[in-house]
Design a protein around this motif. Sequence first.
Motif, PDB file in Angstrom:
ATOM      1  N   MET A   1      -4.696 114.961  73.413  1.00 37.62           N
ATOM      2  CA  MET A   1      -4.731 114.821  71.958  1.00 37.62           C
ATOM      3  C   MET A   1      -6.165 114.719  71.469  1.00 37.62           C
ATOM      4  N   ARG A   2      -6.346 115.097  70.196  1.00 35.44           N
ATOM      5  CA  ARG A   2      -7.645 114.932  69.560  1.00 35.44           C
ATOM      6  C   ARG A   2      -7.390 114.300  68.206  1.00 35.44           C
ATOM      7  N   ASP A   3      -8.145 113.252  67.860  1.00 35.00           N
ATOM      8  CA  ASP A   3      -7.961 112.639  66.551  1.00 35.00           C
ATOM      9  C   ASP A   3      -9.296 112.495  65.848  1.00 35.00           C
ATOM     10  N   VAL A   4      -9.212 112.485  64.514  1.00 32.61           N
ATOM     11  CA  VAL A   4     -10.409 112.416  63.676  1.00 32.61           C
ATOM     12  C   VAL A   4     -10.163 111.416  62.564  1.00 32.61           C
ATOM     13  N   ALA A   5     -11.136 110.579  62.294  1.00 28.58           N
ATOM     14  CA  ALA A   5     -11.084 109.654  61.164  1.00 28.58           C
ATOM     15  C   ALA A   5     -12.482 109.524  60.598  1.00 28.58           C
ATOM     16  N   LEU A   6     -12.618 109.640  59.300  1.00 26.86           N
ATOM     17  CA  LEU A   6     -13.909 109.457  58.651  1.00 26.86           C
ATOM     18  C   LEU A   6     -14.098 107.991  58.290  1.00 26.86           C
ATOM     19  N   ALA A   7     -15.283 107.672  57.829  1.00 21.63           N
ATOM     20  CA  ALA A   7     -15.608 106.285  57.480  1.00 21.63           C
ATOM     21  C   ALA A   7     -14.684 105.781  56.383  1.00 21.63           C
ATOM     22  N   PRO A   8     -14.364 104.475  56.386  1.00 18.89           N
ATOM     23  CA  PRO A   8     -13.503 103.920  55.339  1.00 18.89           C
ATOM     24  C   PRO A   8     -14.114 104.133  53.957  1.00 18.89           C
ATOM     25  N   PRO A   9     -13.278 104.273  52.939  1.00 19.78           N
ATOM     26  CA  PRO A   9     -13.791 104.519  51.588  1.00 19.78           C
ATOM     27  C   PRO A   9     -14.432 103.276  50.997  1.00 19.78           C
ATOM     28  N   SER A  10     -15.344 103.496  50.067  1.00 22.22           N
ATOM     29  CA  SER A  10     -15.991 102.379  49.374  1.00 22.22           C
ATOM     30  C   SER A  10     -15.329 102.178  48.018  1.00 22.22           C
ATOM     31  N   VAL A  11     -14.007 102.008  48.017  1.00 22.27           N
ATOM     32  CA  VAL A  11     -13.265 101.810  46.778  1.00 22.27           C
ATOM     33  C   VAL A  11     -12.649 100.423  46.793  1.00 22.27           C
ATOM     34  N   SER A  12     -12.444  99.877  45.609  1.00 20.06           N
ATOM     35  CA  SER A  12     -11.861  98.543  45.495  1.00 20.06           C
ATOM     36  C   SER A  12     -10.389  98.605  45.881  1.00 20.06           C
ATOM     37  N   PRO A  13      -9.896  97.636  46.640  1.00 15.54           N
ATOM     38  CA  PRO A  13      -8.491  97.646  47.038  1.00 15.54           C
ATOM     39  C   PRO A  13      -7.587  97.420  45.837  1.00 15.54           C
ATOM     40  N   LEU A  14      -6.425  98.050  45.867  1.00 13.61           N
ATOM     41  CA  LEU A  14      -5.452  97.896  44.793  1.00 13.61           C
ATOM     42  C   LEU A  14      -4.894  96.480  44.819  1.00 13.61           C
ATOM     43  N   THR A  15      -4.797  95.858  43.654  1.00 18.46           N
ATOM     44  CA  THR A  15      -4.284  94.492  43.573  1.00 18.46           C
ATOM     45  C   THR A  15      -2.957  94.404  42.833  1.00 18.46           C
ATOM     46  N   GLY A  16      -2.568  95.466  42.139  1.00 21.01           N
ATOM     47  CA  GLY A  16      -1.320  95.445  41.388  1.00 21.01           C
ATOM     48  C   GLY A  16      -0.590  96.770  41.515  1.00 21.01           C
ATOM     49  N   GLY A  17      -0.010  97.224  40.394  1.00 26.88           N
ATOM     50  CA  GLY A  17       0.741  98.466  40.398  1.00 26.88           C
ATOM     51  C   GLY A  17       0.029  99.572  39.656  1.00 26.88           C
ATOM     52  N   LEU A  18       0.637 100.746  39.666  1.00 26.45           N
ATOM     53  CA  LEU A  18       0.037 101.931  39.046  1.00 26.45           C
ATOM     54  C   LEU A  18      -0.109 101.788  37.538  1.00 26.45           C
ATOM     55  N   ALA A  19       0.776 101.043  36.899  1.00 23.30           N
ATOM     56  CA  ALA A  19       0.693 100.891  35.443  1.00 23.30           C
ATOM     57  C   ALA A  19      -0.555 100.128  35.012  1.00 23.30           C
ATOM     58  N   ASP A  20      -1.144  99.357  35.924  1.00 20.03           N
ATOM     59  CA  ASP A  20      -2.324  98.570  35.558  1.00 20.03           C
ATOM     60  C   ASP A  20      -3.459  99.445  35.034  1.00 20.03           C
ATOM     61  N   SER A  21      -3.557 100.691  35.528  1.00 18.84           N
ATOM     62  CA  SER A  21      -4.647 101.577  35.092  1.00 18.84           C
ATOM     63  C   SER A  21      -4.609 101.797  33.587  1.00 18.84           C
ATOM     64  N   VAL A  22      -3.409 101.957  33.034  1.00 17.90           N
ATOM     65  CA  VAL A  22      -3.280 102.180  31.593  1.00 17.90           C
ATOM     66  C   VAL A  22      -3.798 100.967  30.830  1.00 17.90           C
ATOM     67  N   PHE A  23      -3.427  99.779  31.275  1.00 17.83           N
ATOM     68  CA  PHE A  23      -3.823  98.550  30.580  1.00 17.83           C
ATOM     69  C   PHE A  23      -5.318  98.281  30.757  1.00 17.83           C
ATOM     70  N   GLU A  24      -5.827  98.491  31.960  1.00 18.45           N
ATOM     71  CA  GLU A  24      -7.244  98.220  32.213  1.00 18.45           C
ATOM     72  C   GLU A  24      -8.143  99.184  31.445  1.00 18.45           C
ATOM     73  N   THR A  25      -7.756 100.473  31.380  1.00 17.38           N
ATOM     74  CA  THR A  25      -8.556 101.439  30.632  1.00 17.38           C
ATOM     75  C   THR A  25      -8.537 101.121  29.142  1.00 17.38           C
TER      76      THR A  25
ATOM     77  N   HIS B   1       3.125 101.850  45.459  1.00 11.89           N
ATOM     78  CA  HIS B   1       2.023 101.939  44.496  1.00 11.89           C
ATOM     79  C   HIS B   1       0.709 102.158  45.240  1.00 11.89           C
ATOM     80  N   ARG B   2       0.508 101.439  46.346  1.00  6.33           N
ATOM     81  CA  ARG B   2      -0.709 101.599  47.125  1.00  6.33           C
ATOM     82  C   ARG B   2      -0.806 103.020  47.697  1.00  6.33           C
ATOM     83  N   GLY B   3       0.324 103.561  48.150  1.00  7.17           N
ATOM     84  CA  GLY B   3       0.316 104.893  48.735  1.00  7.17           C
ATOM     85  C   GLY B   3      -0.139 105.957  47.756  1.00  7.17           C
TER      86      GLY B   3
END
Length: 634
Positions: A1-25, A203-205
């Motif tokens: 087998m061969r596997d590949v993974a890039l460096a972890p992203p520099s994004v803030s972890p999700l703390t709630g649900g998808l609807a939060d984006s509407v309220f936060e914006t 929501h995280r997915g």
Amino acid sequence: MRDVALAPPSVSPLTGGLADSVFETADRNPTLPMLARRSGPSAAPWEEVTAVEVRDEVVDLAKGLVASGIAPGHRVAIMARTRYEWTVLSHALWALGAEVVPIYPTSSRDQVEWILRDAACVGVFVEDEQSVMTVGSVCASLPRLRHVWQLDTGALEQLVERGAFIPFTTVESLRRIVLPDSTAAVVYTSGTSGRPMGCAVSHRGLASACDVLLEGWGHTVVPPGGQGSVLAFLPFSHVYGLLVQSLCIRGGLLMGHEPDLSPETLSASLLSFRPTYFCGVPSLFEKIYKNFLRMAQQAGRGALFERAAETARDFAAAVERHRLGLGPGPGLDLRLQHALYERTVYRRLRAALGGRVLRAASGGSPLGRELCLFYEGIGLYVNDAYGLTETSGGITAQPVGREKSGTVGQALPGTDIRVADDGEILVRGPSVFQGYINDEAATRAALGRGWLATGDLGYLDPEGYLTITGRKKDVVITSGGKSVAPAFLEQRLRMHPLIHQAVLVGDNRPCVGALITLDPDFLTHWRAALALPGDAPSREAREENALREEIGRAVAAANSSVSHSESIRVFRVLPEPFDRTSALLTPSMKLRRDAIVEHYAFEIDAMYQARSHGTRQRLPEEPAGWEDQDNVFR
């Protein structure tokens, strides 16, 4: 087998649900245009809706849903085309912790009944009277279904009125208890080989891939000093469409909706909305290319277009070699030719997509290298990526400045990709789904040992670029034991402007064969351009011979890219395209291969029998048997 993974992203972890984006914006930038809609027909002007206006609509709808008894964990289906209401409805449901179940509005009665019953939906939003009748005809078998709301008869306005007495704090309280790992949607697979299965997506997915893409690629779709924009027309019933919606909402991109996918309406909407980013599928990019060619030929400039297209591909290939450190880049002559066609051809092609598109994305299936190079050569790079329903959308992308056409790019940061010894692609990461609802056995089989078995075949090159070669279940195995993945040859065939669809067959047969359908629009244009003289019977016979020869050349061109044992030796052109009404396509327009083979069993048998009986006229020195292709055309 061969596997590949890039460096972890520099994004803030999700703390709630998808609807939060509407309220936060709305809190952070209330006047930011978030959505665009038209109050009238497709020719009406676009009206921008600000973030605070979208939030207020979401809250008002959420209050109406609460008043109707919708609670956290309830599943509510949306059976509608890609329209403004889809976005505000889904975020209203997510604000309450409810789960969205997308259903294609073109689904059959049996498909609708299966999904509503399997997901135990308590409500469903539909568009029109026809959809109401479809749902109504199966209600007797759906004891948990309590609500059927019709969008075109004012259902949303009625919901807002019904929930007027619910306080805002009720919605806020429900929204704040939605967790990232709560299920956001149950998205059904296409069902190409059986009943669709419901994929529980968190929501995280859905958010994880969006946030990584926005972090690493978002700047490429925003014009200097302006706001990026996307015209959403892909079905939100598909995970790709959901990904596009979430990218826009979470990334502050202005999103318009176009529910009508007719070429005329979609073209007009692109010209009026003028997006900066274009999201499509391979069949759409193929269709656009063929339309460019057809219009050029009708204007008497077919030869000019073909020279310009060849120059675009050559230029893009040279640029690619340079950015990958494999060559010096385009030479002087090629740069001059490209500059000439930029003034006379390429800018006009880009103008047909609105004139502001900076980049594009293709998903759903791999996009051929030649088509990728063409679009890059005319100034529109297409990011060919990879994902599936079980990964909440995309899991690969082309690295900015290191793009490699013909691949689907590299794993997104934070995602692991492994290729098993049998060539199957395995995936691990935050966007992988939670499992199939009501099917623990299938979930265990797919998620065994912590990796998602995608069912797709491919390989990783030394730099970690992934190339998709097909689906495990689609591999054709001839009677001689040769295994052939059909996707590559089918894509090569579809590159010919006359060919609309192609399906390779050949299981337990002496060689690989193909069923081919023709593009109705280009066929009409081709016949008009042929303009053969003579009476009708003789003209039709010569036209059929010319068409047979043209398709034969397309098959030969496709065969030139594979080994002799993998090549297509027999083919038959069918009188009409595969469609959903005969259950040969899924609602997402994917081929139901088993159904096609069963439906055309007589034609397939006749195709092979004709070749084995030597009915094709051969030259005296030509050997009989299976060594050459056969022009079976009926």
